[in-house]
Scaffold this active site. Structure first.
Site, PDB file in Angstrom:
ATOM      1  N   HIS A  12       0.825  -1.218   0.000  1.00 56.05           N
ATOM      2  CA  HIS A  12       0.000   0.000   0.000  1.00 56.05           C
ATOM      3  C   HIS A  12       0.859   1.268   0.000  1.00 56.05           C
ATOM      4  CE1 HIS A  12      -0.212  -0.576   4.677  1.00 56.05           C
ATOM      5  NE2 HIS A  12       0.793   0.229   4.386  1.00 56.05           N
ATOM      6  N   GLU A 241       4.633  -5.081   8.462  1.00 55.36           N
ATOM      7  CA  GLU A 241       3.283  -4.987   7.905  1.00 55.36           C
ATOM      8  C   GLU A 241       2.822  -6.284   7.250  1.00 55.36           C
ATOM      9  OE1 GLU A 241       3.404  -0.228   6.668  1.00 55.36           O
ATOM     10  OE2 GLU A 241       3.654  -1.777   5.147  1.00 55.36           O
TER      11      GLU A 241
END
Length: 281
Positions: A12, A241
């Protein structure tokens, strides 16, 4: 009973959204990344679910760092796109599904996950960039309602890889027990290896990333053995992440078909990866 038809893991990186917003996707520095997305986008366009669930982390835009939930879920009818300091992205706000959200909330709590609940929530690039990776030209609305599930990857102690995979398994059970929608897609976001500050700023580990891309489809249990320290050592401080990919993967069947995967270095200062899985029996 609802059915999870696909899972999508994707980075992202905020500059990916900026490149799309500014019409830069065909420039030499960006073209290889977006060409890698093309087969996944074409497949996803033919397999639009009734609702999607997006697992992401906030970057101190929707949630103040004084209060960082380990796991959270949104139950709102709508989620505004956050202004991250340079104006809101010119993409649609996100329509939610409060009924399914509440069902997931109750089921996850009953399954031992104490979820924080957001009845109002602005969503930042951690949420909107994956939606743009999926649907580059949404027009006035994204393809379907989307439910946010937020994971803490910012403040220590983050949840372990094993705990995130267990959350995904519980999420899969919760979806299967719901009769209100037919099909569901799940996105797990973040990563791949990168570190944005400190002595290792700019760190990227392609060897680890390729191992993770292979294992997330074929042997996710292997990845649940990674400790926080091992993840940060191998993938960088922000590479942790990747635990959010395990939430997505846990919600799928043990055996899935890999539709497409892609890897590009660098997207900004980050290794960018994508993996799309067909979960239909």
């Amino acid at each position: 009973m609802s059915e999870v038809i696909w899972g999508l893991a994707t980075s992202h990186v905020p500059s990916i959204g900026a490149a799309m917003d500014r019409g830069m996707t065909g420039e030499p520095v960006w073209a290889p990344l977006f060409e890698g997305y093309r087969p996944a986008r074409e497949w996803l366009a033919q397999h639009t679910p009734d609702v999607a669930i997006l697992v992401y982390n906030d970057h101190a835009n929707g949630v103040d760092l004084d209060i960082v939930p380990t796991f959270a879920i949104g139950t709102a009818e709508r989620y505004r796109v956050a202004d991250e300091g340079f104006g809101r992205r010119a993409v649609p706000d996100v329509v939610g599904d409060p009924d399914l959200s509440f069902h997931l909330l109750q089921s996850l709590v009953d399954d031992g996950f104490d979820m924080t609940v957001f009845q109002e929530l602005d969503v930042d690039h951690g949420f909107t960039v994956p939606l743009s990776v999926w649907t580059p030209e949404p027009g006035d609305a994204w393809p379907c309602p989307v439910i946010p599930i937020m994971v803490n990857v910012i403040r220590y102690p983050q949840p372990t890889a094993a705990r995130c995979y267990a959350l995904g398994r519980a999420l899969g059970r919760a979806i299967a027990s719901y009769d209100g929608v037919g099909t569901v897609g799940i996105l797990g976001t973040g990563g791949m290896s990168h570190q944005l500050a400190g002595a290792r700023a700019g760190f990227i580990n392609p060897t680890f990333d390729h191992m993770f891309l292979e294992a997330i489809g074929n042997d996710p249990e292997k990845l649940t053995q990674l400790t926080r320290e091992e993840l940060i050592r191998a993938a960088g401080s922000e590479g942790i992440e990747l635990i959010m990919w395990l939430v997505m993967r846990g919600a799928l069947h043990e055996q899935v078909r890999t539709v497409h995967s892609a890897y590009h270095v660098p997207a900004s200062n980050t290794a960018a990866g994508l993996a799309l899985f067909d979960n239909r029996a």
